[in-house]
Design a protein around this motif. Structure first.
Motif, PDB file in Angstrom:
ATOM      1  N   LYS A 142      -9.923   9.795   3.414  1.00 15.08           N
ATOM      2  CA  LYS A 142      -9.327  10.243   4.678  1.00 15.08           C
ATOM      3  C   LYS A 142      -9.808   9.383   5.842  1.00 15.08           C
ATOM      4  N   GLN A 143     -11.117   9.103   5.893  1.00 18.04           N
ATOM      5  CA  GLN A 143     -11.656   8.312   6.988  1.00 18.04           C
ATOM      6  C   GLN A 143     -11.181   6.861   6.925  1.00 18.04           C
ATOM      7  N   LEU A 144     -11.173   6.274   5.742  1.00 20.34           N
ATOM      8  CA  LEU A 144     -10.695   4.901   5.602  1.00 20.34           C
ATOM      9  C   LEU A 144      -9.237   4.781   6.047  1.00 20.34           C
ATOM     10  N   ASN A 145      -8.420   5.760   5.679  1.00 21.70           N
ATOM     11  CA  ASN A 145      -7.013   5.736   6.079  1.00 21.70           C
ATOM     12  C   ASN A 145      -6.855   5.872   7.592  1.00 21.70           C
ATOM     13  N   GLU A 146      -7.727   6.636   8.233  1.00 26.64           N
ATOM     14  CA  GLU A 146      -7.685   6.763   9.692  1.00 26.64           C
ATOM     15  C   GLU A 146      -7.917   5.418  10.363  1.00 26.64           C
ATOM     16  N   TRP A 147      -8.800   4.605   9.773  1.00 27.25           N
ATOM     17  CA  TRP A 147      -9.098   3.294  10.362  1.00 27.25           C
ATOM     18  C   TRP A 147      -7.968   2.292  10.151  1.00 27.25           C
ATOM     19  N   THR A 148      -6.973   2.627   9.350  1.00 23.95           N
ATOM     20  CA  THR A 148      -5.837   1.712   9.164  1.00 23.95           C
ATOM     21  C   THR A 148      -4.686   2.020  10.123  1.00 23.95           C
ATOM     22  N   LYS A 149      -4.826   3.081  10.933  1.00 25.46           N
ATOM     23  CA  LYS A 149      -3.725   3.524  11.783  1.00 25.46           C
ATOM     24  C   LYS A 149      -3.994   3.227  13.253  1.00 25.46           C
ATOM     25  N   GLY A 150      -3.003   3.476  14.079  1.00 30.33           N
ATOM     26  CA  GLY A 150      -3.146   3.313  15.527  1.00 30.33           C
ATOM     27  C   GLY A 150      -2.755   1.932  16.008  1.00 30.33           C
ATOM     28  N   ASP A 151      -2.881   1.728  17.319  1.00 28.34           N
ATOM     29  CA  ASP A 151      -2.516   0.442  17.934  1.00 28.34           C
ATOM     30  C   ASP A 151      -3.526  -0.649  17.610  1.00 28.34           C
ATOM     31  N   ASN A 152      -4.777  -0.264  17.384  1.00 33.24           N
ATOM     32  CA  ASN A 152      -5.832  -1.244  17.076  1.00 33.24           C
ATOM     33  C   ASN A 152      -6.562  -0.844  15.795  1.00 33.24           C
ATOM     34  N   PRO A 153      -5.889  -0.963  14.656  1.00 32.48           N
ATOM     35  CA  PRO A 153      -6.538  -0.566  13.392  1.00 32.48           C
ATOM     36  C   PRO A 153      -7.736  -1.459  13.073  1.00 32.48           C
ATOM     37  N   LYS A 154      -8.704  -0.895  12.390  1.00 27.61           N
ATOM     38  CA  LYS A 154      -9.903  -1.645  12.012  1.00 27.61           C
ATOM     39  C   LYS A 154      -9.815  -2.185  10.584  1.00 27.61           C
ATOM     40  N   LEU A 155      -8.981  -1.543   9.762  1.00 26.75           N
ATOM     41  CA  LEU A 155      -8.899  -1.924   8.359  1.00 26.75           C
ATOM     42  C   LEU A 155      -7.458  -2.168   7.929  1.00 26.75           C
ATOM     43  N   LEU A 156      -7.313  -3.008   6.918  1.00 28.27           N
ATOM     44  CA  LEU A 156      -6.030  -3.244   6.274  1.00 28.27           C
ATOM     45  C   LEU A 156      -6.100  -2.634   4.879  1.00 28.27           C
ATOM     46  N   LYS A 157      -5.101  -1.826   4.534  1.00 32.51           N
ATOM     47  CA  LYS A 157      -5.050  -1.148   3.243  1.00 32.51           C
ATOM     48  C   LYS A 157      -4.080  -1.873   2.320  1.00 32.51           C
ATOM     49  N   THR A 158      -4.563  -2.282   1.156  1.00 32.90           N
ATOM     50  CA  THR A 158      -3.739  -3.057   0.227  1.00 32.90           C
ATOM     51  C   THR A 158      -3.790  -2.430  -1.158  1.00 32.90           C
ATOM     52  N   PRO A 159      -2.621  -2.160  -1.794  1.00 30.32           N
ATOM     53  CA  PRO A 159      -2.637  -1.601  -3.148  1.00 30.32           C
ATOM     54  C   PRO A 159      -3.197  -2.594  -4.154  1.00 30.32           C
ATOM     55  N   ARG A 160      -3.983  -2.068  -5.102  1.00 33.87           N
ATOM     56  CA  ARG A 160      -4.501  -2.888  -6.198  1.00 33.87           C
ATOM     57  C   ARG A 160      -4.557  -2.009  -7.439  1.00 33.87           C
ATOM     58  N   GLY A 161      -3.592  -2.182  -8.319  1.00 35.06           N
ATOM     59  CA  GLY A 161      -3.520  -1.328  -9.501  1.00 35.06           C
ATOM     60  C   GLY A 161      -3.256   0.108  -9.089  1.00 35.06           C
ATOM     61  N   LYS A 162      -4.128   1.032  -9.549  1.00 37.19           N
ATOM     62  CA  LYS A 162      -3.964   2.449  -9.252  1.00 37.19           C
ATOM     63  C   LYS A 162      -4.743   2.878  -8.013  1.00 37.19           C
ATOM     64  N   GLU A 163      -5.400   1.933  -7.331  1.00 37.86           N
ATOM     65  CA  GLU A 163      -6.185   2.287  -6.158  1.00 37.86           C
ATOM     66  C   GLU A 163      -5.804   1.386  -4.994  1.00 37.86           C
ATOM     67  N   HIS A 164      -6.488   1.549  -3.879  1.00 34.25           N
ATOM     68  CA  HIS A 164      -6.281   0.694  -2.707  1.00 34.25           C
ATOM     69  C   HIS A 164      -7.605   0.057  -2.313  1.00 34.25           C
ATOM     70  N   ILE A 165      -7.534  -1.160  -1.826  1.00 35.88           N
ATOM     71  CA  ILE A 165      -8.726  -1.812  -1.274  1.00 35.88           C
ATOM     72  C   ILE A 165      -8.545  -1.897   0.248  1.00 35.88           C
ATOM     73  N   TYR A 166      -9.672  -1.867   0.942  1.00 41.11           N
ATOM     74  CA  TYR A 166      -9.679  -1.894   2.411  1.00 41.11           C
ATOM     75  C   TYR A 166     -10.472  -3.114   2.864  1.00 41.11           C
ATOM     76  N   THR A 167      -9.864  -3.903   3.752  1.00 37.43           N
ATOM     77  CA  THR A 167     -10.516  -5.080   4.300  1.00 37.43           C
ATOM     78  C   THR A 167     -10.449  -5.024   5.831  1.00 37.43           C
ATOM     79  N   GLU A 168     -11.406  -5.690   6.468  1.00 35.78           N
ATOM     80  CA  GLU A 168     -11.424  -5.705   7.927  1.00 35.78           C
ATOM     81  C   GLU A 168     -10.304  -6.572   8.474  1.00 35.78           C
ATOM     82  N   ILE A 169      -9.761  -6.166   9.595  1.00 34.04           N
ATOM     83  CA  ILE A 169      -8.710  -6.941  10.259  1.00 34.04           C
ATOM     84  C   ILE A 169      -9.351  -7.906  11.255  1.00 34.04           C
TER      85      ILE A 169
END
Length: 207
Positions: A180-207
């Protein structure tokens, strides 16, 4: 008084539901991070029960292939480790049975009922409980600045990306709260993270 050095480790976490005293009700679960791979289980069986290495994996593979066929035909399969049955649902809300069409039915996976076997087997080894002092999830989620610092530390530790599971283990959050927290950081006008699908999960990287 010294802590027990045996028994099942467990964690205590709050639920969203309030108790009579106005505070959040609690729930317990086995300590996060306790995990055994198939390879480790096979090594144990080889050492302890003289089972040839790989024999258990081959049996599982054969079972999945054979059972998968009969589950696909609608059978319930009774086994020594419990019963398996296909789980179905409707793709839309229908109130008239005559209006249910083949195309409205979907396969939702497999239902598993372990029965009493696992309880009986675990009781042979069970020796009480011992508490693991996990962080308070609500306090962690409330301190966004500290969480963000931990997120960056976690990303650095894991060479540039993290998953919800990694973040949960690093912070002590539940998997649900971590995701939930990681997904919050991918939203908004200035997101902090990029969410990318990888297989059955997602990876999060800094923007």
């Amino acid at each position: 008084m010294p802590r027990k050095n045996y028994g099942m480790w467990y964690e205590v976490h709050p639920t969203p539901v309030k108790g009579d005293d106005g505070k959040n009700l609690l729930y317990v679960r086995p300590k996060s991070g306790l995990k055994l791979t198939m390879k480790q289980l096979e090594n144990y069986c080889e050492r302890t029960y003289n089972l040839r290495y790989g024999e258990m994996s081959r049996a599982f593979d054969m079972f999945i292939r054979a059972a998968g066929r009969f589950l696909a035909e609608g059978y319930r399969i009774e086994t020594p480790i419990g019963s398996f049955a296909p789980r179905l649902s409707l793709t839309k809300q229908v109130t008239d049975p005559d209006k249910v069409k083949d195309r409205d039915v979907r396969l939702d996976g497999v239902e598993y009922n372990p029965g009493k076997l696992w309880n009986e087997e675990m009781k042979k080894w069970h020796d009480g409980f011992r508490r693991y002092d996990n962080p308070n999830t609500q306090e962690l989620m409330a301190d966004k600045e500290k969480l963000e610092q931990m997120m960056r530390e976690c990303i650095q530790k894991y060479h540039g990306y993290i998953t919800a599971g990694m973040f949960a283990r690093y912070t002590g959050l539940t998997l649900y709260s971590a995701r939930k927290q990681l997904n919050e950081w991918t939203k908004g006008d200035n997101p902090k993270l990029l969410k990318t699908p990888r297989g059955k999960e997602h990876i999060y990287t800094e923007i």
